[in-house]
Enzyme design. Structure first.
Site, PDB file in Angstrom:
ATOM      1  N   GLY A  15     -33.331 -63.503  -8.482  1.00 16.82           N
ATOM      2  CA  GLY A  15     -32.481 -64.803  -8.165  1.00 16.82           C
ATOM      3  C   GLY A  15     -32.333 -65.001  -9.903  1.00 16.82           C
TER       4      GLY A  15
ATOM      5  N   GLU B 208     -36.392 -68.612 -15.006  1.00 19.90           N
ATOM      6  CA  GLU B 208     -36.127 -68.702 -13.113  1.00 19.90           C
ATOM      7  C   GLU B 208     -34.305 -68.995 -12.685  1.00 19.90           C
ATOM      8  OE1 GLU B 208     -36.441 -68.364  -9.955  1.00 19.90           O
ATOM      9  OE2 GLU B 208     -37.809 -69.315  -9.197  1.00 19.90           O
ATOM     10  N   ASP B 209     -34.146 -69.209 -11.862  1.00 23.99           N
ATOM     11  CA  ASP B 209     -32.796 -69.355 -11.763  1.00 23.99           C
ATOM     12  C   ASP B 209     -32.876 -71.032 -11.005  1.00 23.99           C
ATOM     13  OD1 ASP B 209     -34.227 -69.450  -9.108  1.00 23.99           O
ATOM     14  OD2 ASP B 209     -32.400 -67.941  -8.214  1.00 23.99           O
TER      15      ASP B 209
ATOM     16  N   ASP C 297     -35.832 -76.381  -7.883  1.00 25.94           N
ATOM     17  CA  ASP C 297     -35.522 -77.289  -6.488  1.00 25.94           C
ATOM     18  C   ASP C 297     -36.863 -78.304  -5.766  1.00 25.94           C
ATOM     19  OD1 ASP C 297     -34.044 -77.712  -4.244  1.00 25.94           O
ATOM     20  OD2 ASP C 297     -34.582 -76.142  -3.454  1.00 25.94           O
TER      21      ASP C 297
ATOM     22  N   GLY D  43     -39.256 -77.070  -6.574  1.00 25.44           N
ATOM     23  CA  GLY D  43     -40.586 -76.807  -7.420  1.00 25.44           C
ATOM     24  C   GLY D  43     -42.307 -75.768  -7.057  1.00 25.44           C
TER      25      GLY D  43
ATOM     26  N   THR E 182     -42.292 -73.153  -6.349  1.00 25.64           N
ATOM     27  CA  THR E 182     -42.114 -71.726  -6.480  1.00 25.64           C
ATOM     28  C   THR E 182     -43.095 -71.913  -8.186  1.00 25.64           C
ATOM     29  OG1 THR E 182     -40.317 -70.849  -4.885  1.00 25.64           O
ATOM     30  CG2 THR E 182     -40.974 -69.410  -6.834  1.00 25.64           C
ATOM     31  N   LEU E 183     -42.510 -72.181  -8.993  1.00 25.35           N
ATOM     32  CA  LEU E 183     -42.538 -72.258  -9.634  1.00 25.35           C
ATOM     33  C   LEU E 183     -44.148 -73.216  -9.945  1.00 25.35           C
ATOM     34  CD1 LEU E 183     -41.729 -71.304 -12.452  1.00 25.35           C
ATOM     35  CD2 LEU E 183     -39.981 -70.740 -10.681  1.00 25.35           C
TER      36      LEU E 183
ATOM     37  N   LYS F 141     -32.683 -79.083  -9.659  1.00 26.66           N
ATOM     38  CA  LYS F 141     -31.849 -80.266  -8.977  1.00 26.66           C
ATOM     39  C   LYS F 141     -33.232 -81.699  -8.164  1.00 26.66           C
ATOM     40  CE  LYS F 141     -30.196 -77.388  -5.053  1.00 26.66           C
ATOM     41  NZ  LYS F 141     -29.894 -76.917  -3.425  1.00 26.66           N
TER      42      LYS F 141
ATOM     43  N   PHE G 201     -26.029 -76.482  -2.144  1.00 23.26           N
ATOM     44  CA  PHE G 201     -26.393 -75.489  -2.086  1.00 23.26           C
ATOM     45  C   PHE G 201     -25.136 -74.728  -2.685  1.00 23.26           C
ATOM     46  CE2 PHE G 201     -26.911 -71.052  -0.803  1.00 23.26           C
ATOM     47  CZ  PHE G 201     -28.280 -71.642  -0.530  1.00 23.26           C
TER      48      PHE G 201
ATOM     49  N   ASP H 106     -27.901 -66.759  -4.342  1.00 25.42           N
ATOM     50  CA  ASP H 106     -27.401 -65.728  -3.021  1.00 25.42           C
ATOM     51  C   ASP H 106     -26.981 -67.323  -1.832  1.00 25.42           C
ATOM     52  OD1 ASP H 106     -30.628 -65.522  -2.881  1.00 25.42           O
ATOM     53  OD2 ASP H 106     -30.134 -64.847  -1.064  1.00 25.42           O
TER      54      ASP H 106
ATOM     55  N   ARG I  16     -24.586 -63.309  -5.250  1.00 20.79           N
ATOM     56  CA  ARG I  16     -24.983 -63.215  -6.380  1.00 20.79           C
ATOM     57  C   ARG I  16     -24.399 -62.575  -7.948  1.00 20.79           C
ATOM     58  NH1 ARG I  16     -30.397 -63.948  -5.622  1.00 20.79           N
ATOM     59  NH2 ARG I  16     -31.412 -62.489  -3.335  1.00 20.79           N
TER      60      ARG I  16
HETATM   61  P1  IMP Z   1     -38.386 -74.147  -4.388  1.00 21.33           P
HETATM   62  O1  IMP Z   1     -37.794 -74.798  -3.626  1.00 21.33           O
HETATM   63  O2  IMP Z   1     -38.058 -74.627  -6.297  1.00 21.33           O
HETATM   64  O3  IMP Z   1     -39.552 -73.223  -4.771  1.00 21.33           O
HETATM   65  O4  IMP Z   1     -36.803 -72.897  -4.736  1.00 21.33           O
HETATM   66  C1  IMP Z   1     -37.728 -71.835  -4.514  1.00 21.33           C
HETATM   67  C2  IMP Z   1     -35.808 -70.521  -4.445  1.00 21.33           C
HETATM   68  O5  IMP Z   1     -34.630 -71.200  -3.733  1.00 21.33           O
HETATM   69  C3  IMP Z   1     -35.401 -70.850  -5.343  1.00 21.33           C
HETATM   70  O6  IMP Z   1     -35.700 -69.873  -6.583  1.00 21.33           O
HETATM   71  C4  IMP Z   1     -34.112 -70.097  -4.927  1.00 21.33           C
HETATM   72  O7  IMP Z   1     -34.133 -68.879  -5.153  1.00 21.33           O
HETATM   73  C5  IMP Z   1     -33.894 -71.062  -3.746  1.00 21.33           C
HETATM   74  N1  IMP Z   1     -32.685 -72.021  -4.262  1.00 21.33           N
HETATM   75  C6  IMP Z   1     -33.140 -73.173  -4.013  1.00 21.33           C
HETATM   76  N2  IMP Z   1     -32.034 -73.864  -4.521  1.00 21.33           N
HETATM   77  C7  IMP Z   1     -30.661 -73.346  -4.026  1.00 21.33           C
HETATM   78  C8  IMP Z   1     -29.498 -73.542  -4.073  1.00 21.33           C
HETATM   79  O8  IMP Z   1     -28.953 -74.385  -4.349  1.00 21.33           O
HETATM   80  N3  IMP Z   1     -28.858 -72.172  -4.050  1.00 21.33           N
HETATM   81  C9  IMP Z   1     -29.218 -70.701  -4.188  1.00 21.33           C
HETATM   82  N4  IMP Z   1     -31.001 -70.709  -3.728  1.00 21.33           N
HETATM   83  C10 IMP Z   1     -31.526 -71.739  -3.988  1.00 21.33           C
HETATM   84 MG    MG Z   2     -35.469 -68.007  -7.136  1.00 23.56          MG
END
Ligand code: IMP
Ligand code: MG
Length: 171
Positions: A40, A95-96, A99, A101, A103-104, A127, A148, A155, A161
């Protein structure tokens, strides 16, 4: 399908210019290894590096988290690792979206264990409504509502994208 524009292209452009200026000031001519988290962040990263007036080295990492059930850090699966060592380097992870957190927070722990000189995070979007694993975002593009979003690298099922703006997917 229809998409409602949520953050227009011009607003993204001017915010990234501001972020680039701030990063340029903070690193003050020192070299920084930019790590783009695939897939992303490639759009954000490519625009951001062109606004940074310091020497940069760009690296890519592929990561997938084991899921929400896993609470402890270090449970991220690196699907594509860096091509170079970050020992003693200034590192900026790009990072894109943050959400939950998950992954990061995992990825930052992995990189910290490699002993960089410094490590910071730039995220295009945040978010806060869904945050479970707090991560310090040093450079943030936009805080968004619990929607979303797609476009500008983000994506839905691998699509959208390429949109030059951030939109809300309407199905
Ligand atoms: P995390 O929940 O912070 O680990 O986010 C994991 C991944 O979910 C992000 O890096 C995005 O690739 C994907 N993601 C989370 N929210 C959205 C969204 O609103 N649109 C598209 N991808 C999302
Ligand atoms: Mg991502």
């Amino acid at each position: 399908m229809s998409v409602e524009v949520y953050i227009p292209e011009e607003k993204i452009k001017s915010r990234i210019k501001e972020l680039g200026e701030q990063i340029t000031k903070d690193y003050n001519g020192e070299e920084v290894v930019i790590i783009a988290v695939l897939n992303g962040s490639f759009v954000f990263c490519s625009d951001l590096i062109r606004q940074i007036k310091c020497p940069v080295i760009v690296e890519f990492v592929g990561a997938s988290s084991y899921g929400e059930g896993v609470e402890s850090s270090g449970n991220v699966k690196i699907t594509m690792d860096l091509k170079r060592d970050i020992l003693g380097k200034h590192v900026l992870v790009v990072e894109d979206i943050v959400d939950t957190g998950l992954t990061l927070s995992n990825l930052l722990e992995v990189f910290k264990s490699r002993k960089p000189k410094s490590i910071k995070l730039a995220s295009f979007l945040f978010k806060p409504a869904r945050l479970k694993h707090p991560v310090p975002i040093n450079y943030l593009g936009f805080e968004i509502e619990d929607k979303f979003v797609i476009g500008y690298g983000l994506d839905y099922g691998g699509k959208y994208r390429e949109l030059p703006y951030v939109g809300v997917y309407k199905g």
